[in-house]
Design an enzyme around this catalytic site. Structure first.
Site, PDB file in Angstrom:
ATOM      1  N   THR A  86      27.939  47.313  39.985  1.00 24.77           N
ATOM      2  CA  THR A  86      28.240  48.717  40.318  1.00 24.77           C
ATOM      3  C   THR A  86      29.759  48.890  40.289  1.00 24.77           C
ATOM      4  O   THR A  86      30.392  49.089  41.331  1.00 24.77           O
ATOM      5  CB  THR A  86      27.671  49.086  41.715  1.00 24.77           C
ATOM      6  OG1 THR A  86      28.025  48.046  42.652  1.00 24.77           O
ATOM      7  CG2 THR A  86      26.183  49.233  41.699  1.00 24.77           C
ATOM      8  N   ARG A 154      29.602  35.352  50.000  1.00 22.52           N
ATOM      9  CA  ARG A 154      30.948  35.269  49.430  1.00 22.52           C
ATOM     10  C   ARG A 154      30.934  34.264  48.291  1.00 22.52           C
ATOM     11  O   ARG A 154      30.345  33.183  48.430  1.00 22.52           O
ATOM     12  CB  ARG A 154      31.949  34.749  50.476  1.00 22.52           C
ATOM     13  CG  ARG A 154      32.227  35.666  51.613  1.00 22.52           C
ATOM     14  CD  ARG A 154      32.859  34.906  52.756  1.00 22.52           C
ATOM     15  NE  ARG A 154      31.954  33.866  53.249  1.00 22.52           N
ATOM     16  CZ  ARG A 154      32.297  32.889  54.102  1.00 22.52           C
ATOM     17  NH1 ARG A 154      33.525  32.786  54.520  1.00 22.52           N
ATOM     18  NH2 ARG A 154      31.405  32.012  54.506  1.00 22.52           N
ATOM     19  N   LEU A 253      42.560  37.062  58.784  1.00 22.42           N
ATOM     20  CA  LEU A 253      43.906  37.409  59.241  1.00 22.42           C
ATOM     21  C   LEU A 253      44.909  36.462  58.594  1.00 22.42           C
ATOM     22  O   LEU A 253      45.835  36.002  59.251  1.00 22.42           O
ATOM     23  CB  LEU A 253      44.001  37.303  60.774  1.00 22.42           C
ATOM     24  CG  LEU A 253      43.616  38.522  61.589  1.00 22.42           C
ATOM     25  CD1 LEU A 253      43.967  38.331  63.056  1.00 22.42           C
ATOM     26  CD2 LEU A 253      44.272  39.811  61.073  1.00 22.42           C
ATOM     27  N   CYS A 263      34.519  42.846  44.710  1.00 26.26           N
ATOM     28  CA  CYS A 263      33.902  43.701  45.738  1.00 26.26           C
ATOM     29  C   CYS A 263      34.879  44.610  46.479  1.00 26.26           C
ATOM     30  O   CYS A 263      34.769  45.829  46.395  1.00 26.26           O
ATOM     31  CB  CYS A 263      33.133  42.842  46.735  1.00 26.26           C
ATOM     32  SG  CYS A 263      31.677  42.086  46.000  1.00 26.26           S
TER      33      CYS A 263
END
Ligand code: NAD
Length: 431
Positions: A86, A154, A253, A263
């Protein structure tokens, strides 16, 4: 259960293989016939640790099949997962749903028995409603349910993420498909994952809201890094100190090059477009996109500064070109902007990436080296761009022959103090 994954990319191949490993009969279908031919010889088209072994085992045991006959694959199956891409529609910044709707039309023509039709692709809110409409819910009542089950794996950790997810989100208000999905995921949920059944639209939004939040966390620490560089503070200390607060947590972080990959960039853009459609202003996500887009410029001016504004004829070694370690995915990698910018300023690049050569770099000034040593021996500046394990214990003085070489560690893998003690001209991010 008989399952069909339509689209055998990073998501379809990994999740299909894992479903087979859990004892289901799975067909991974794709219109890319070359890919399917290769997979039928157990040649894996992507770099994903542990995947080859799993594919081979399940293929040999007959639970995993590959096919480019999409219609037959649909007819055979009880659960159809839509796993096609997409990407961003460049003109509108919306999610391009043409692949999803193409698949939907093929499903429509092959509705031979009741099927659960699942969007695993990341799709904007109301896409499920549109799929239902195309499938003609009035005419084909009781022949299907359209539900949402976004994927959170992931790349680089995909198998573990799939088998031990934090949560499985299933968007449907109907009991029948929810029970089917619960059964399918039962072996995984037993591993302490949470199964969360919600509305289809909420499920669609959960995926985008999660990705945009993670992109925000990365961008936030990158901006803190900019401040740290100017105020003589190590951003790693700031991130550690923040991370001890359980409300914040230390994951995502880590300052570095901006976020990239297949993504976060496209999903943040699509989320903003969805909000616009609903006349809502997602000003935070908009700022994140802007800040991340600006990251390459900031990194380039940092490199200019490190090299005293003289990149002409400089030899730069680039370690890792994918958007992160553990994948061969080049989609929206920061390296795609940084490397050509360096070349434009007169530098030549020798890059090494554990996932292999990238055909996307066409310039003669960008060369692939087969190992770290070859990439670095002649270097004026060594840039660590992605955090592969093999970049974490380098002996720079042995690697680089030139005397006054510099190291720009975009992942803060090394200790500035240790580098100083070894008299290495070392620069990190936000330190
Ligand atoms: P990909 O580009 O790797 O794979 C998509 C596959 O779909 C390709 O092999 C393509 O040939 C195939 N395809 C296209 N049209 C088809 C059709 N009509 N019939 C059959 N096959 C067709 O994509 P991906 O990275 O696996 O992503 C798929 C979706 O999952 C996207 O919406 C993405 O946002 C989402 N997602 C991706 C990841 C990730 O890490 N890559 C993680 C979570 C969610």
């Amino acid at each position: 259960m008989k399952i069909c994954m339509i689209g055998t990319g990073y998501v379809g191949l990994v999740s299909g293989t894992c479903f087979a490993e859990l004892g289901n009969h799975v067909i991974c279908a794709d219109i890319n016939t070359i890919k399917i031919k290769k997979l039928n010889k157990c040649s894996i088209p992507i770099y994903e640790p542990g995947l080859e072994e799993l594919v081979k085992r399940n293929f040999k045991q007959g639970r995993l099949k590959f096919s480019s006959d999409i219609s037959s694959s649909i007819k055979y199956s009880d659960i159809i997962f839509i796993c096609v891409g997409t990407p961003t529609n460049k003109k509108t910044n919306t999610a391009n749903l043409k692949y999803v709707f193409n698949v939907t039309n093929t499903i429509k023509n092959n509705l031979n028995k009741y099927k659960v039709i699942v969007t695993k692709s990341t799709v904007p809110v109301t896409t499920g409603d549109k799929i239902e409409k195309i499938l003609d819910i009035k005419k084909n009542k009781n022949k299907f349910d359209v539900i949402s089950n976004p994927e959170f794996l992931r790349e680089g950790e995909a198998i573990r993420d799939f088998m031990y997810p934090d949560r499985v989100v299933v968007g449907t208000s109907s009991k029948k498909p929810n029970n089917i999905m619960k059964n399918l995921y039962l072996p995984i949920i037993k591993n302490k994952s949470r199964y969360f059944n919600t509305s289809r639209r909420a499920s669609e939004l959960i995926k985008y809201a999660s990705n945009a939040f993670l992109a925000t966390k990365i961008t936030y620490i990158n901006e803190m890094a900019n401040l740290c560089e100017k105020s003589n503070i190590d951003v790693k200390d700031v991130a550690t100190g923040m991370g001890f607060d359980e409300r914040i947590g230390d994951r995502f972080l880590r300052a570095g090059p901006g976020y990239g990959g297949s993504c976060f960039p496209k999903d943040t853009r699509a989320l903003v477009s969805t909000a616009k459609k609903f006349k809502t202003n997602l000003s935070i996500v908009k700022s994140v996109i802007k800040s991340n887009d600006n990251r390459n410029k900031i990194l380039m001016s940092r490199i200019d500064k490190i090299m005293s504004n003289n990149l002409k004829n400089k030899k730069i070694s680039f370690l890792g070109v994918t958007f992160k370690a553990g994948t061969d995915d080049m989609r929206e990698s920061p390296a795609l902007n940084i490397i050509p910018s360096l070349v434009k300023k007169g530098a030549t690049i020798n890059y090494y990436d554990p996932s292999g050569k990238k055909n996307i770099f066409k310039s003669k000034k960008i060369k692939f080296s087969k190992n770290i040593k070859d990439a670095c021996s002649n270097s004026d500046l060594l840039i660590i761009h992605s955090e592969w394990n093999e970049f974490k214990q380098l002996n720079f003085k042995k690697l680089v022959k030139r005397k006054n070489f510099k190291v720009f560690d975009m992942r803060n893998l090394y200790s500035p103090d240790k580098m100083k003690k070894s008299s290495i001209k070392y620069f990190g991010i936000g330190r």
